[in-house]
Design a protein around this motif. Structure first.
Motif, PDB file in Angstrom:
ATOM      1  N   ALA A 198      20.032  23.622   8.142  1.00 15.94           N
ATOM      2  CA  ALA A 198      21.000  24.619   8.631  1.00 15.94           C
ATOM      3  C   ALA A 198      22.424  24.119   8.424  1.00 15.94           C
ATOM      4  N   HIS A 199      23.297  25.047   8.063  1.00 21.06           N
ATOM      5  CA  HIS A 199      24.714  24.694   7.923  1.00 21.06           C
ATOM      6  C   HIS A 199      25.378  24.660   9.306  1.00 21.06           C
ATOM      7  N   ASN A 200      26.457  23.875   9.397  1.00 26.49           N
ATOM      8  CA  ASN A 200      27.212  23.735  10.649  1.00 26.49           C
ATOM      9  C   ASN A 200      27.764  25.053  11.183  1.00 26.49           C
ATOM     10  N   ASP A 233      26.988  19.632   6.509  1.00 23.38           N
ATOM     11  CA  ASP A 233      27.910  20.317   5.596  1.00 23.38           C
ATOM     12  C   ASP A 233      27.229  20.520   4.245  1.00 23.38           C
ATOM     13  N   SER A 234      27.936  21.137   3.319  1.00 22.18           N
ATOM     14  CA  SER A 234      27.306  21.510   2.049  1.00 22.18           C
ATOM     15  C   SER A 234      26.799  20.293   1.281  1.00 22.18           C
ATOM     16  N   LEU A 235      27.557  19.185   1.343  1.00 16.14           N
ATOM     17  CA  LEU A 235      27.101  17.984   0.635  1.00 16.14           C
ATOM     18  C   LEU A 235      25.831  17.432   1.278  1.00 16.14           C
ATOM     19  N   GLY A 236      25.852  17.296   2.598  1.00 14.97           N
ATOM     20  CA  GLY A 236      24.681  16.771   3.305  1.00 14.97           C
ATOM     21  C   GLY A 236      23.451  17.625   3.061  1.00 14.97           C
ATOM     22  N   HIS A 283      23.544  32.240   0.359  1.00 14.93           N
ATOM     23  CA  HIS A 283      22.750  32.243  -0.861  1.00 14.93           C
ATOM     24  C   HIS A 283      23.007  31.041  -1.769  1.00 14.93           C
ATOM     25  N   PHE A 284      24.294  30.681  -2.000  1.00 11.87           N
ATOM     26  CA  PHE A 284      24.553  29.609  -2.970  1.00 11.87           C
ATOM     27  C   PHE A 284      23.946  28.283  -2.507  1.00 11.87           C
ATOM     28  N   MET A 285      23.808  28.110  -1.205  1.00  6.50           N
ATOM     29  CA  MET A 285      23.243  26.853  -0.684  1.00  6.50           C
ATOM     30  C   MET A 285      21.750  26.773  -1.002  1.00  6.50           C
ATOM     31  N   ALA A 286      21.048  27.899  -0.791  1.00  6.29           N
ATOM     32  CA  ALA A 286      19.615  27.931  -1.106  1.00  6.29           C
ATOM     33  C   ALA A 286      19.410  27.793  -2.616  1.00  6.29           C
ATOM     34  N   THR A 327      33.669  22.701 -10.395  1.00  4.30           N
ATOM     35  CA  THR A 327      33.313  23.922  -9.661  1.00  4.30           C
ATOM     36  C   THR A 327      32.881  23.592  -8.244  1.00  4.30           C
ATOM     37  N   TYR A 328      33.536  24.265  -7.315  1.00  2.61           N
ATOM     38  CA  TYR A 328      33.156  24.143  -5.898  1.00  2.61           C
ATOM     39  C   TYR A 328      31.724  24.663  -5.767  1.00  2.61           C
ATOM     40  N   VAL A 329      30.940  23.976  -4.935  1.00  2.00           N
ATOM     41  CA  VAL A 329      29.523  24.338  -4.794  1.00  2.00           C
ATOM     42  C   VAL A 329      29.360  25.775  -4.291  1.00  2.00           C
ATOM     43  N   ASN A 330      30.411  26.332  -3.679  1.00  2.86           N
ATOM     44  CA  ASN A 330      30.400  27.745  -3.253  1.00  2.86           C
ATOM     45  C   ASN A 330      30.565  28.633  -4.488  1.00  2.86           C
ATOM     46  N   SER A 331      29.495  28.729  -5.279  1.00  6.37           N
ATOM     47  CA  SER A 331      29.530  29.446  -6.550  1.00  6.37           C
ATOM     48  C   SER A 331      28.094  29.748  -6.947  1.00  6.37           C
ATOM     49  N   THR A 337      31.944  19.442  -3.404  1.00  2.31           N
ATOM     50  CA  THR A 337      32.030  20.146  -2.122  1.00  2.31           C
ATOM     51  C   THR A 337      33.395  19.786  -1.533  1.00  2.31           C
ATOM     52  N   SER A 338      33.680  20.318  -0.353  1.00  2.00           N
ATOM     53  CA  SER A 338      34.994  20.009   0.227  1.00  2.00           C
ATOM     54  C   SER A 338      35.079  18.544   0.643  1.00  2.00           C
ATOM     55  N   SER A 339      33.932  17.895   0.860  1.00  2.86           N
ATOM     56  CA  SER A 339      34.003  16.497   1.304  1.00  2.86           C
ATOM     57  C   SER A 339      34.200  15.522   0.142  1.00  2.86           C
ATOM     58  N   VAL A 359      41.631  20.906  10.335  1.00  2.00           N
ATOM     59  CA  VAL A 359      41.373  22.171   9.636  1.00  2.00           C
ATOM     60  C   VAL A 359      40.564  21.900   8.374  1.00  2.00           C
ATOM     61  N   HIS A 360      39.970  22.965   7.857  1.00  2.00           N
ATOM     62  CA  HIS A 360      39.184  22.857   6.622  1.00  2.00           C
ATOM     63  C   HIS A 360      40.115  23.053   5.426  1.00  2.00           C
ATOM     64  N   PRO A 361      39.881  22.331   4.310  1.00  2.00           N
ATOM     65  CA  PRO A 361      40.762  22.528   3.146  1.00  2.00           C
ATOM     66  C   PRO A 361      40.609  23.895   2.466  1.00  2.00           C
ATOM     67  N   GLU A 362      39.684  24.737   2.953  1.00  2.00           N
ATOM     68  CA  GLU A 362      39.646  26.135   2.479  1.00  2.00           C
ATOM     69  C   GLU A 362      40.765  26.961   3.116  1.00  2.00           C
ATOM     70  N   CYS A 363      41.461  26.366   4.111  1.00  2.00           N
ATOM     71  CA  CYS A 363      42.587  27.079   4.741  1.00  2.00           C
ATOM     72  C   CYS A 363      43.771  27.135   3.788  1.00  2.00           C
ATOM     73  N   LEU A 414      39.615  18.412   6.608  1.00  2.00           N
ATOM     74  CA  LEU A 414      38.312  17.745   6.489  1.00  2.00           C
ATOM     75  C   LEU A 414      37.206  18.763   6.260  1.00  2.00           C
ATOM     76  N   SER A 415      36.147  18.349   5.558  1.00  2.00           N
ATOM     77  CA  SER A 415      34.947  19.189   5.469  1.00  2.00           C
ATOM     78  C   SER A 415      34.333  19.277   6.867  1.00  2.00           C
ATOM     79  N   THR A 416      33.366  20.161   7.045  1.00  2.00           N
ATOM     80  CA  THR A 416      32.790  20.309   8.391  1.00  2.00           C
ATOM     81  C   THR A 416      32.095  19.015   8.833  1.00  2.00           C
ATOM     82  N   GLY A 417      31.400  18.369   7.900  1.00  2.00           N
ATOM     83  CA  GLY A 417      30.721  17.115   8.253  1.00  2.00           C
ATOM     84  C   GLY A 417      31.733  16.025   8.596  1.00  2.00           C
TER      85      GLY A 417
HETATM   86  P1  13P Z   1      31.473  22.366   4.208  1.00  2.00           P
HETATM   87  O1  13P Z   1      30.472  22.479   5.313  1.00  2.00           O
HETATM   88  O2  13P Z   1      30.923  21.631   3.045  1.00  2.00           O
HETATM   89  O3  13P Z   1      32.749  21.810   4.716  1.00  2.00           O
HETATM   90  O4  13P Z   1      31.732  23.849   3.650  1.00  2.00           O
HETATM   91  C1  13P Z   1      32.357  24.836   4.326  1.00  2.00           C
HETATM   92  C2  13P Z   1      31.964  26.198   3.880  1.00  2.00           C
HETATM   93  O5  13P Z   1      32.718  27.122   3.931  1.00  2.00           O
HETATM   94  C3  13P Z   1      30.627  26.433   3.411  1.00  2.00           C
HETATM   95  O6  13P Z   1      30.529  27.742   3.058  1.00  2.00           O
END
Ligand code: 13P
Ligand code: SF4
Length: 310
Positions: free
Chosen positions: A22-24, A39-42, A61-64, A110-114, A127-129, A195-199, A211-214
């Motif tokens: 499960a994601h955070n 997080d996505s890397l973990g 979806h992209f995670m699965a 490429t960011y893994v969110n793809s 990933t963001s981490s 904050v997350h670097p997606e901000c 920071l990434s969520t992890g």
């Molecule tokens: P992380 O959990 O890798 O920081 O990713 C954040 C996110 O937006 C995942 O969709």
């Protein structure tokens, strides 16, 4: 009722040799039933390493899809087939081919969110981490970074390399404004702002750490500070509070909710295992090409973790 559903999930897990990832950002009940929350890397690392036959993915979806690419011999189930990521949909394989043709010879990170199609057109994933470490590891002074313009901008502030970004972004994180941070700081003057670097860059500029969520969970757990303002999706508060019951966490804005991450419920985890749905598969040729880019990222992370850089 929750205990009964959890019990049925556990029984099916044993019968099917299934692991729940499960994601955070998932809701608390789903995080609590998972074998691994991260997080996505973990999550990608877990998917690559697990010896389970079935991976139940509570995420988007992209995670699965990434799990299916890394473990083609396993059955990967996504708990809600409609849980997508709007940022991942902001670039297609065709669009990336066009972008590459406008910048011949420049490697693509490429960011893994793809999507898998986009990863298959890429040289490296991140990933963001590990985005900064990956861009540093690319043997070139210039990279194309897709799809997240804000993460790409953040990376460009941490490297000497030229980073040319695609125009994608996360709608959830883009809600957050510097005014939200200012207000939260005035209400909690002793708190550190994570904050997350997606901000947006102007939000990162007024925060203490991006920071990434992890990484956020690690940082808050190890820090001697006891109050934190959190600028990422609200689901992470459950992990932060579970791991740090004596500390206080304040969400920077009530708008930090990802509707796609919130589609999964405890019942849907159970139904996934009962019906073995929704089975996520990736065309073997596309999976083969995307695996190279993902594996390069995993190799960089394995190396940098050993070197102590996170
Ligand atoms: P992380 O959990 O890798 O920081 O990713 C954040 C996110 O937006 C995942 O969709
Ligand atoms: Fe996509 Fe943003 Fe939701 Fe993450 S939080 S899944 S990047 S929309």
């Amino acid at each position: 009722m929750t205990a009964e559903i959890t019990e049925r999930i556990r029984t099916l897990q044993r019968e099917k040799n299934a692991v729940i990832l499960a994601h955070n950002y998932q809701i608390a009940e789903v995080q609590d039933v998972a074998d691994y929350v991260g997080d996505s890397l973990g999550l990608a690392q877990q998917a690559a390493q697990t010896d389970a036959d079935v991976i139940v993915f509570a995420g988007v979806h992209f995670m699965a899809e990434t799990a299916a690419i890394l473990s083609p011999d396993k059955t990967v189930l996504l708990t809600d087939v409609d849980a997508g990521c709007p940022m991942a949909d902001m670039i297609t394989g065709d669009q990336l081919r066009q972008f590459k043709s406008e910048h011949p010879g420049v490697p693509v990170v490429t960011y893994v969110n793809s999507s898998a199609d986009v990863k298959a057109e890429s040289d490296w994933c991140c990933t963001s981490s590990n985005a900064v470490n990956v861009v540093e590891a690319v043997p070139s002074d210039e990279v194309l970074f897709v799809p997240d313009k804000y993460l790409g901008h953040y990376v460009s502030t941490k490297t000497e390399k030229k980073v040319t970004t695609w125009n994608g972004y996360c709608p959830t994180h883009s809600w957050l404004s510097p005014e939200d941070i200012e207000l939260a700081r005035s209400e909690h003057p002793n708190a550190e702002v994570l904050v997350h670097p997606e901000c947006r860059p102007e939000v990162v500029a007024v925060s203490d750490h991006a920071l990434s969520t992890g990484q956020m969970i690690d940082y808050a757990t190890k820090s001697s500070t006891s109050e934190f303002i959190i600028g990422t999706e609200i689901g992470i508060i459950h992990q932060l509070e579970t791991k740090n019951p004596q500390k206080s966490f304040f969400i920077a804005s009530r708008r930090l909710v990802c509707p796609n991450m919130k589609r999964t419920t405890l019942e849907k985890v159970l139904w996934s295992l009962e019906d073995m749905s929704t089975h996520i598969t990736v065309d073997p040729e596309i999976a083969g090409r995307s695996r190279l880019a993902i594996q390069r990222m995993l190799d960089v992370s394995a190396h940098t973790v050993k070197a102590g850089n996170g």
